[in-house]
Design an enzyme around this catalytic site. Structure first.
Site, PDB file in Angstrom:
ATOM      1  N   LYS A  44     109.069   2.866 236.350  1.00 61.05           N
ATOM      2  CA  LYS A  44     107.975   2.843 237.324  1.00 61.05           C
ATOM      3  C   LYS A  44     106.868   1.886 236.900  1.00 61.05           C
ATOM      4  O   LYS A  44     105.858   1.722 237.574  1.00 61.05           O
ATOM      5  CB  LYS A  44     107.365   4.244 237.491  1.00 61.05           C
ATOM      6  CG  LYS A  44     108.232   5.226 238.250  1.00 61.05           C
ATOM      7  CD  LYS A  44     107.430   6.384 238.819  1.00 61.05           C
ATOM      8  CE  LYS A  44     106.908   7.334 237.798  1.00 61.05           C
ATOM      9  NZ  LYS A  44     106.284   8.534 238.387  1.00 61.05           N
ATOM     10  N   LYS A  46     104.884   2.407 234.431  1.00 58.71           N
ATOM     11  CA  LYS A  46     103.746   3.213 233.976  1.00 58.71           C
ATOM     12  C   LYS A  46     103.938   3.548 232.499  1.00 58.71           C
ATOM     13  O   LYS A  46     105.046   3.800 232.039  1.00 58.71           O
ATOM     14  CB  LYS A  46     103.712   4.537 234.746  1.00 58.71           C
ATOM     15  CG  LYS A  46     103.127   4.455 236.145  1.00 58.71           C
ATOM     16  CD  LYS A  46     102.903   5.878 236.695  1.00 58.71           C
ATOM     17  CE  LYS A  46     101.863   5.905 237.786  1.00 58.71           C
ATOM     18  NZ  LYS A  46     101.531   7.260 238.246  1.00 58.71           N
TER      19      LYS A  46
HETATM   20  N1  C2G Z   1      97.775  12.500 243.660  1.00 54.82           N
HETATM   21  C1  C2G Z   1      96.827  12.953 244.589  1.00 54.82           C
HETATM   22  N2  C2G Z   1      95.547  12.564 244.467  1.00 54.82           N
HETATM   23  C2  C2G Z   1      95.163  11.736 243.452  1.00 54.82           C
HETATM   24  C3  C2G Z   1      96.110  11.290 242.501  1.00 54.82           C
HETATM   25  C4  C2G Z   1      97.423  11.693 242.631  1.00 54.82           C
HETATM   26  O1  C2G Z   1      97.165  13.715 245.518  1.00 54.82           O
HETATM   27  N3  C2G Z   1      93.863  11.366 243.374  1.00 54.82           N
HETATM   28  C5  C2G Z   1      99.159  12.946 243.828  1.00 54.82           C
HETATM   29  C6  C2G Z   1     100.126  11.790 244.073  1.00 54.82           C
HETATM   30  O2  C2G Z   1     100.112  11.418 245.443  1.00 54.82           O
HETATM   31  C7  C2G Z   1     101.462  12.409 243.654  1.00 54.82           C
HETATM   32  C8  C2G Z   1     101.039  13.376 242.529  1.00 54.82           C
HETATM   33  O3  C2G Z   1      99.615  13.560 242.641  1.00 54.82           O
HETATM   34  O4  C2G Z   1     102.017  13.165 244.733  1.00 54.82           O
HETATM   35  C9  C2G Z   1     101.369  12.845 241.159  1.00 54.82           C
HETATM   36  O5  C2G Z   1     100.750  11.576 241.040  1.00 54.82           O
HETATM   37  P1  C2G Z   1     101.289  10.589 239.876  1.00 54.82           P
HETATM   38  O6  C2G Z   1     101.356  11.335 238.599  1.00 54.82           O
HETATM   39  O7  C2G Z   1     100.512   9.309 239.967  1.00 54.82           O
HETATM   40  O8  C2G Z   1     102.787  10.353 240.342  1.00 54.82           O
HETATM   41  P2  C2G Z   1     103.468   8.985 240.854  1.00 54.82           P
HETATM   42  O9  C2G Z   1     103.301   7.925 239.849  1.00 54.82           O
HETATM   43  O10 C2G Z   1     102.983   8.792 242.241  1.00 54.82           O
HETATM   44  O11 C2G Z   1     105.032   9.374 240.802  1.00 54.82           O
HETATM   45  O12 C2G Z   1     109.385   9.982 242.422  1.00 54.82           O
HETATM   46  C10 C2G Z   1     108.014  10.094 242.722  1.00 54.82           C
HETATM   47  C11 C2G Z   1     107.195   9.575 241.572  1.00 54.82           C
HETATM   48  O13 C2G Z   1     107.541  10.206 240.350  1.00 54.82           O
HETATM   49  C12 C2G Z   1     105.720   9.824 241.879  1.00 54.82           C
END
Ligand code: C2G
Length: 132
Positions: A44, A46
């Site tokens: 990803k 990250k």
């Molecule tokens: N999220 C949110 N509000 C934020 C930050 C994050 O609602 N201010 C939500 C994201 O939309 C996601 C969840 O928290 O649904 C986890 O966010 P991340 O850890 O950034 O995950 P991500 O990198 O989006 O990975 O297969 C799907 C991926 O693994 C998602």
């Protein structure tokens, strides 16, 4: 029992994560969180501060979370939904449309993100503070 699943890295846990976990749980009785393994975070693009084991332990301590499983790739979602007998798939709306292929297997819900907070923002804010 109505089962919900959501996916993410969940690094440096913050209220945006808590909000979506609380709201995802409201769609059922049992919430599974698939957190990205370190090897998948590389895919990803990250780099999580906390290791998979640390992020798993933190997520398991949250009252809304019933089970934590690893996310190794983009392709495992259909299998996860079937294997865990999931009824609802929930993600933040930055993913709107991306996972609509799951609609033949379960309900797909995209929830509004929490504005103003993100792991990236935390890291950059801390960086700026340290640099004076
Ligand atoms: N999220 C949110 N509000 C934020 C930050 C994050 O609602 N201010 C939500 C994201 O939309 C996601 C969840 O928290 O649904 C986890 O966010 P991340 O850890 O950034 O995950 P991500 O990198 O989006 O990975 O297969 C799907 C991926 O693994 C998602």
């Amino acid at each position: 029992m109505k089962k919900v699943i959501t996916y993410g890295t969940f690094d440096l846990l913050h209220t945006g994560h808590i909000n979506i976990l609380r709201r995802a749980k409201e769609f059922g009785d049992y919430l599974i969180v698939a957190i990205s393994a370190d090897v998948f975070n590389k895919i990803k693009g990250k780099k999580a501060y906390y290791s998979f084991e640390q992020r798993k332990a933190i997520l398991e301590a949250i009252r809304y979370v019933d089970e934590v499983i690893p996310e190794y790739n983009w392709e495992q979602k259909v299998e996860d939904v079937q294997k865990h007998d999931v009824d609802v798939f929930v993600m933040g709306d930055d993913w709107t449309g991306e996972f609509d292929f799951l609609k033949e297997h379960c309900e797909v819900v995209y929830l509004p993100r929490t504005v103003g907070i993100s792991t990236t923002k935390i890291k950059s804010d801390l960086n700026n503070t340290n640099n004076g």
